[in-house]
Design a protein around this motif. Structure first.
Motif, PDB file in Angstrom:
ATOM      1  N   GLU A  16       0.423  -1.044   0.230  1.00 44.82           N
ATOM      2  CA  GLU A  16      -0.176   0.121  -0.056  1.00 44.82           C
ATOM      3  C   GLU A  16       0.671   1.152  -0.018  1.00 44.82           C
ATOM      4  OE1 GLU A  16      -4.382  -1.284   2.207  1.00 44.82           O
ATOM      5  OE2 GLU A  16      -2.528  -0.715   3.607  1.00 44.82           O
ATOM      6  N   LEU A  17       1.852   1.022   0.290  1.00 46.35           N
ATOM      7  CA  LEU A  17       2.588   2.613   0.723  1.00 46.35           C
ATOM      8  C   LEU A  17       3.704   2.546  -1.072  1.00 46.35           C
ATOM      9  CD1 LEU A  17       4.226   1.645   4.370  1.00 46.35           C
ATOM     10  CD2 LEU A  17       2.660   4.016   4.106  1.00 46.35           C
ATOM     11  N   ARG A  18       3.748   1.510  -0.695  1.00 46.01           N
ATOM     12  CA  ARG A  18       4.745   1.232  -2.669  1.00 46.01           C
ATOM     13  C   ARG A  18       3.755   2.227  -3.316  1.00 46.01           C
ATOM     14  NH1 ARG A  18       6.814  -3.152  -2.257  1.00 46.01           N
ATOM     15  NH2 ARG A  18       8.367  -2.521  -0.926  1.00 46.01           N
ATOM     16  N   ALA A  19       2.451   1.481  -3.578  1.00 49.56           N
ATOM     17  CA  ALA A  19       1.855   2.048  -4.640  1.00 49.56           C
ATOM     18  C   ALA A  19       1.447   3.701  -4.225  1.00 49.56           C
ATOM     19  CB  ALA A  19       0.577   1.766  -4.305  1.00 49.56           C
ATOM     20  N   ARG A  20       1.457   3.986  -3.085  1.00 47.99           N
ATOM     21  CA  ARG A  20       0.992   5.983  -2.284  1.00 47.99           C
ATOM     22  C   ARG A  20       2.393   6.460  -2.470  1.00 47.99           C
ATOM     23  NH1 ARG A  20      -1.800   5.825   3.579  1.00 47.99           N
ATOM     24  NH2 ARG A  20       0.964   6.258   3.740  1.00 47.99           N
ATOM     25  N   ILE A  21       3.189   6.154  -2.137  1.00 46.18           N
ATOM     26  CA  ILE A  21       4.298   6.710  -2.238  1.00 46.18           C
ATOM     27  C   ILE A  21       5.305   6.576  -2.712  1.00 46.18           C
ATOM     28  CG2 ILE A  21       6.113   8.097  -0.051  1.00 46.18           C
ATOM     29  CD1 ILE A  21       4.272   7.304   1.883  1.00 46.18           C
ATOM     30  N   TRP A  24       8.837   4.978  -2.222  1.00 47.75           N
ATOM     31  CA  TRP A  24       9.133   4.163  -0.613  1.00 47.75           C
ATOM     32  C   TRP A  24       9.316   2.842  -0.867  1.00 47.75           C
ATOM     33  CZ3 TRP A  24       7.237  -0.212   2.328  1.00 47.75           C
ATOM     34  CH2 TRP A  24       7.067   0.070   2.978  1.00 47.75           C
ATOM     35  N   GLY A  25      10.161   2.296   0.842  1.00 45.66           N
ATOM     36  CA  GLY A  25      11.078   1.142   0.599  1.00 45.66           C
ATOM     37  C   GLY A  25      12.616   0.891   0.282  1.00 45.66           C
ATOM     38  N   ALA A  26      13.108   2.511  -0.023  1.00 45.41           N
ATOM     39  CA  ALA A  26      14.304   2.307  -0.916  1.00 45.41           C
ATOM     40  C   ALA A  26      14.852   1.480   0.824  1.00 45.41           C
ATOM     41  CB  ALA A  26      15.029   3.727  -1.164  1.00 45.41           C
ATOM     42  N   ASP A  27      14.633   1.851   2.402  1.00 44.77           N
ATOM     43  CA  ASP A  27      15.390   1.489   2.673  1.00 44.77           C
ATOM     44  C   ASP A  27      14.874  -0.330   3.679  1.00 44.77           C
ATOM     45  OD1 ASP A  27      13.757   2.673   4.079  1.00 44.77           O
ATOM     46  OD2 ASP A  27      14.350   3.504   5.547  1.00 44.77           O
ATOM     47  N   LEU A  28      14.366  -0.972   3.127  1.00 43.05           N
ATOM     48  CA  LEU A  28      13.787  -1.948   3.682  1.00 43.05           C
ATOM     49  C   LEU A  28      14.752  -2.841   4.513  1.00 43.05           C
ATOM     50  CD1 LEU A  28      10.546  -2.525   1.594  1.00 43.05           C
ATOM     51  CD2 LEU A  28      10.775  -1.292   3.627  1.00 43.05           C
ATOM     52  N   ASP A  29      15.902  -2.799   3.974  1.00 42.72           N
ATOM     53  CA  ASP A  29      17.362  -3.851   4.176  1.00 42.72           C
ATOM     54  C   ASP A  29      17.191  -3.886   5.275  1.00 42.72           C
ATOM     55  OD1 ASP A  29      18.348  -5.700   4.480  1.00 42.72           O
ATOM     56  OD2 ASP A  29      20.090  -4.984   3.119  1.00 42.72           O
ATOM     57  N   PRO A  30      16.907  -4.251   6.942  1.00 39.04           N
ATOM     58  CA  PRO A  30      17.318  -4.832   7.920  1.00 39.04           C
ATOM     59  C   PRO A  30      18.643  -3.416   8.309  1.00 39.04           C
ATOM     60  CG  PRO A  30      15.905  -6.759   7.680  1.00 39.04           C
ATOM     61  CD  PRO A  30      16.231  -5.463   6.095  1.00 39.04           C
ATOM     62  N   ALA A  31      19.770  -4.747   6.981  1.00 39.37           N
ATOM     63  CA  ALA A  31      20.877  -4.536   7.508  1.00 39.37           C
ATOM     64  C   ALA A  31      21.662  -2.311   6.760  1.00 39.37           C
ATOM     65  CB  ALA A  31      21.841  -5.267   6.205  1.00 39.37           C
TER      66      ALA A  31
END
Length: 186
Positions: A16-21, A24-31
């Motif tokens: 939902e966030l990726r579709a809206r923003i 979004w999600g460039a920093d999803l990798d916990p590392a």
């Protein structure tokens, strides 16, 4: 409702966030995120669903108009007082934190408080000393030009003496003008 032990609603999903923003999600990798361990849900064994509230002081407490209530805990060490306190109360009562007027009034209240502190120091046994407290003498003694090379704020260093000495000079001129007018009236 603010300030509850559990999150009231689940956050939106990643899709939902990726579709809206966009992006979004460039920093999803916990590392890639140094705060990742802190983001995990933890059982804190809280003994409350809503924290115990600190009693509000008799004269009230300033709060942003965006918030319906005070935070459960707030500071009371330096209550608002004098003209600067009235300016701060007006800023909180009238303007949103999103408005520049709110922050400009708070900055103005700080300047009023600083001016009051300078005036109180003049009446004390140990008044402020703008020459030694500003570091002007130390700068002259410890290579002033060499210490200024390479500084990021080099373009506006010329204004430093005006900002430090300007209020004191204006205050002295004001006292002189008032004293002269009083002397001429007699």
């Amino acid at each position: 409702m603010a300030y509850i032990a559990d999150k009231p609603t689940p956050p939106p999903s990643a899709d939902e966030l990726r579709a809206r923003i966009p992006g979004w999600g460039a920093d999803l990798d916990p590392a890639d995120r140094p705060s990742f361990p802190k983001e995990q849900a933890q059982d804190l064994n809280a003994h409350w669903t809503f924290p115990d509230e600190q009693p509000e002081p008799e004269g009230g407490r300033e709060r942003s108009i965006e918030h319906g209530r005070l935070t459960p805990v707030f500071g009371t060490a330096q209550p608002l007082h004098g003209v600067s306190g009235a300016i701060r109360r007006y800023a909180y009562a009238r303007f949103s934190e999103a408005r520049a007027a709110h922050w400009l009034l708070l900055l103005g209240a700080d300047r009023v408080e600083a001016a009051g502190a300078h005036l109180r120091s003049l009446g004390s046994r140990h008044p402020d000393d703008p020459i030694t407290e500003s570091g002007i003498l130390a700068e002259r003694r410890w290579a002033p030009l060499a210490g200024r090379r390479g500084r990021v704020d080099a373009r506006h260093q010329w204004i430093d003496p005006l900002l430090v000495a300007g209020p004191w000079i204006l205050g002295a001129v004001g006292v002189f003008v008032v004293a002269r007018r009083l002397r001429h009236r007699r």
